[in-house]
Design an enzyme around this catalytic site. Structure first.
Site, PDB file in Angstrom:
ATOM      1  N   ARG A  62       0.885  -1.166  -0.068  1.00  0.00           N
ATOM      2  CA  ARG A  62      -0.122  -0.071  -0.118  1.00  0.00           C
ATOM      3  C   ARG A  62       0.806   1.185   0.035  1.00  0.00           C
ATOM      4  NH1 ARG A  62      -2.746  -3.495  -0.137  1.00  0.00           N
ATOM      5  NH2 ARG A  62      -2.533  -2.986  -2.293  1.00  0.00           N
ATOM      6  N   GLN A  92     -11.362   8.623   5.962  1.00  0.00           N
ATOM      7  CA  GLN A  92     -11.072   7.387   6.577  1.00  0.00           C
ATOM      8  C   GLN A  92      -9.723   6.800   6.067  1.00  0.00           C
ATOM      9  OE1 GLN A  92     -15.152   4.972   6.328  1.00  0.00           O
ATOM     10  NE2 GLN A  92     -15.339   6.950   5.375  1.00  0.00           N
ATOM     11  N   ASN A  93      -9.148   7.627   5.040  1.00  0.00           N
ATOM     12  CA  ASN A  93      -8.106   6.958   4.165  1.00  0.00           C
ATOM     13  C   ASN A  93      -6.864   7.139   4.902  1.00  0.00           C
ATOM     14  OD1 ASN A  93     -10.094   6.691   2.272  1.00  0.00           O
ATOM     15  ND2 ASN A  93      -9.574   8.524   0.930  1.00  0.00           N
ATOM     16  N   VAL A  94      -5.861   6.220   4.616  1.00  0.00           N
ATOM     17  CA  VAL A  94      -4.496   6.191   5.433  1.00  0.00           C
ATOM     18  C   VAL A  94      -3.796   6.766   4.548  1.00  0.00           C
ATOM     19  CG1 VAL A  94      -4.994   4.471   7.042  1.00  0.00           C
ATOM     20  CG2 VAL A  94      -4.172   3.818   4.647  1.00  0.00           C
ATOM     21  N   ASP A  95      -3.958   7.230   3.231  1.00  0.00           N
ATOM     22  CA  ASP A  95      -2.823   8.132   2.571  1.00  0.00           C
ATOM     23  C   ASP A  95      -2.949   9.707   2.658  1.00  0.00           C
ATOM     24  OD1 ASP A  95      -4.790   9.823   0.718  1.00  0.00           O
ATOM     25  OD2 ASP A  95      -5.612   7.956  -0.081  1.00  0.00           O
ATOM     26  N   HIS A 110      -8.650   6.561  10.478  1.00  0.00           N
ATOM     27  CA  HIS A 110      -7.976   5.021  10.428  1.00  0.00           C
ATOM     28  C   HIS A 110      -6.743   5.059  10.352  1.00  0.00           C
ATOM     29  CE1 HIS A 110     -12.215   3.548   9.127  1.00  0.00           C
ATOM     30  NE2 HIS A 110     -12.234   3.700  10.333  1.00  0.00           N
ATOM     31  N   GLY A 176     -17.094   9.486  -1.620  1.00  0.00           N
ATOM     32  CA  GLY A 176     -15.968   8.141  -2.061  1.00  0.00           C
ATOM     33  C   GLY A 176     -16.136   7.152  -0.645  1.00  0.00           C
ATOM     34  N   THR A 177     -17.341   7.158   0.115  1.00  0.00           N
ATOM     35  CA  THR A 177     -17.061   6.306   1.138  1.00  0.00           C
ATOM     36  C   THR A 177     -18.546   5.520   0.998  1.00  0.00           C
ATOM     37  OG1 THR A 177     -17.287   5.765   3.369  1.00  0.00           O
ATOM     38  CG2 THR A 177     -17.767   7.730   2.770  1.00  0.00           C
TER      39      THR A 177
HETATM   40  P1  OAD Z   1     -15.278   1.376   0.304  1.00  0.00           P
HETATM   41  O1  OAD Z   1     -14.306   0.471  -0.704  1.00  0.00           O
HETATM   42  O2  OAD Z   1     -16.131   0.764   1.244  1.00  0.00           O
HETATM   43  O3  OAD Z   1     -16.285   2.295  -0.466  1.00  0.00           O
HETATM   44  C1  OAD Z   1     -15.768   3.111  -1.539  1.00  0.00           C
HETATM   45  C2  OAD Z   1     -16.835   4.084  -1.975  1.00  0.00           C
HETATM   46  O4  OAD Z   1     -16.298   4.976  -3.457  1.00  0.00           O
HETATM   47  C3  OAD Z   1     -17.934   3.389  -2.809  1.00  0.00           C
HETATM   48  O5  OAD Z   1     -19.174   3.991  -2.519  1.00  0.00           O
HETATM   49  C4  OAD Z   1     -17.834   3.462  -4.164  1.00  0.00           C
HETATM   50  O6  OAD Z   1     -18.750   3.603  -4.824  1.00  0.00           O
HETATM   51  C5  OAD Z   1     -16.893   4.999  -4.271  1.00  0.00           C
HETATM   52  N1  OAD Z   1     -16.202   5.213  -5.431  1.00  0.00           N
HETATM   53  C6  OAD Z   1     -15.401   4.389  -6.335  1.00  0.00           C
HETATM   54  N2  OAD Z   1     -14.649   5.153  -7.198  1.00  0.00           N
HETATM   55  C7  OAD Z   1     -14.911   6.558  -6.888  1.00  0.00           C
HETATM   56  C8  OAD Z   1     -14.756   7.674  -7.547  1.00  0.00           C
HETATM   57  N3  OAD Z   1     -13.877   7.700  -8.451  1.00  0.00           N
HETATM   58  N4  OAD Z   1     -15.160   8.778  -7.113  1.00  0.00           N
HETATM   59  C9  OAD Z   1     -16.048   8.886  -5.863  1.00  0.00           C
HETATM   60  N5  OAD Z   1     -16.317   7.791  -5.203  1.00  0.00           N
HETATM   61  C10 OAD Z   1     -15.891   6.481  -5.906  1.00  0.00           C
HETATM   62  O7  OAD Z   1     -14.259   2.414   0.920  1.00  0.00           O
HETATM   63  P2  OAD Z   1     -14.424   3.268   2.198  1.00  0.00           P
HETATM   64  O8  OAD Z   1     -15.825   3.820   2.474  1.00  0.00           O
HETATM   65  O9  OAD Z   1     -13.494   4.217   2.344  1.00  0.00           O
HETATM   66  O10 OAD Z   1     -10.889   0.699   6.946  1.00  0.00           O
HETATM   67  O11 OAD Z   1     -14.190   2.146   3.156  1.00  0.00           O
HETATM   68  C11 OAD Z   1     -13.972   2.209   4.477  1.00  0.00           C
HETATM   69  C12 OAD Z   1     -13.065   1.418   5.666  1.00  0.00           C
HETATM   70  O12 OAD Z   1     -13.372   0.193   5.105  1.00  0.00           O
HETATM   71  C13 OAD Z   1     -11.546   2.044   5.036  1.00  0.00           C
HETATM   72  O13 OAD Z   1     -11.112   3.023   5.875  1.00  0.00           O
HETATM   73  C14 OAD Z   1     -10.797   0.611   5.599  1.00  0.00           C
HETATM   74  C15 OAD Z   1     -11.829  -0.195   4.917  1.00  0.00           C
HETATM   75  O14 OAD Z   1     -11.733  -1.478   5.657  1.00  0.00           O
HETATM   76  C16 OAD Z   1      -9.990  -0.103   7.768  1.00  0.00           C
HETATM   77  O15 OAD Z   1      -8.969  -0.681   6.974  1.00  0.00           O
HETATM   78  C17 OAD Z   1      -9.940  -0.051   9.173  1.00  0.00           C
END
Ligand code: OAD
Length: 235
Positions: A62, A92-95, A110, A176-177
């Site tokens: 990563r 929530q991003n680690v970047d 996170h 984007g979550t």
């Molecule tokens: P997810 O992978 O669960 O969700 C990503 C979201 O981004 C989805 O709703 C997609 O539809 C959307 N998406 C995809 N491409 C996009 C784009 N170009 N522009 C905008 N949106 C887009 O990721 P998170 O919700 O961030 O935690 O996940 C939350 C947590 O789950 C993370 O922080 C991580 C993971 O497990 C840990 O590891 C503790």
């Protein structure tokens, strides 16, 4: 007579989708990270105890990808808001792409990939800009360095400060979550009734049940336009 005009406050909750157009994988989309890896094997304290090598390798990969990634138009658009609003990003991003784009107030729920910490004393946190951590890289107390990230089953220490930020949000942007992971997702529901909510996401987001304007599309393509609208309408 002196007037003080208070800037309206925008809180942004961002997730993996905002960094997707920078080349970093999301977790739950088709082809996302949790299709290739199992959470139980790489993102829990048990995984770390059982197989620190695999966990270290997962985060090394990563980190390596992050070091060659760049902020995209969505990260940059959020910076523009700062000339007109009080902007707090809760990611929530680690970047570190929000920071590299130039956002000034970024809270990481996170953790951060470019930091590591002691596995016996969580107050010993170190900057780590190299791609690799090796087994045998120790903290000053002689314990293995672990990623400075929050794993499933661990506390989210920044939840308290993040909740306080929600209390006086005039506008909330959810970008984007999937809002699948708690307690982080609960923040989106913790704003006052008058807060205007926008969701920017190509998914349908109906599961989220938020009373929001849904901008259905990729953040890099649609967030710059929304930012201009917010400045015209609300600043
Ligand atoms: P997810 O992978 O669960 O969700 C990503 C979201 O981004 C989805 O709703 C997609 O539809 C959307 N998406 C995809 N491409 C996009 C784009 N170009 N522009 C905008 N949106 C887009 O990721 P998170 O919700 O961030 O935690 O996940 C939350 C947590 O789950 C993370 O922080 C991580 C993971 O497990 C840990 O590891 C503790």
């Amino acid at each position: 007579m002196i007037f003080i005009t208070q800037l309206k406050k925008i809180v942004v909750i961002s997730g993996a989708g905002i960094s997707a157009e920078s080349g970093l994988s999301t977790f739950r989309d088709t082809g996302g990270l949790w299709e290739k890896y199992s959470i139980e094997e790489v993102a829990t304290p048990e995984a770390w105890r059982r197989n620190p090598e695999m966990v270290t390798e997962f985060y090394n990969l990563r980190r390596k990808q992050l070091l060659s990634a760049k902020p995209n138009a969505a990260h940059r658009a959020l910076v523009e808001l700062e000339a007109h609003f009080d902007v707090q990003i809760i990611t929530q991003n680690v970047d570190d792409l929000h920071e590299r784009a130039g956002s000034s107030k970024v809270m990481h729920l996170h953790g951060e990939l470019l930091k590591v910490r002691s596995s016996v004393d969580e107050s010993l946190v170190y900057d780590w800009a190299k791609p690799e951590v090796k087994l045998g890289d120790y903290c000053e107390k002689g314990s293995q360095l672990r990623p400075h990230v929050v794993w499933f089953g661990e506390e989210v220490p920044m939840m308290g400060p993040a909740l306080r930020e929600m209390m006086d949000a005039d506008i909330l942007l959810v970008v984007g979550t999937s809002l699948n992971v708690y307690p982080a997702a609960s923040l989106a529901y913790a704003v006052p009734d008058h807060t205007v909510i926008y969701v920017v996401d190509p998914g349908d987001m109906s599961h989220a049940g938020l009373n929001a304007h849904h901008v259905r599309g990729k953040a890099g393509e649609f967030l710059p336009g929304l930012v201009q609208e917010l400045i015209e309408e609300w600043a």
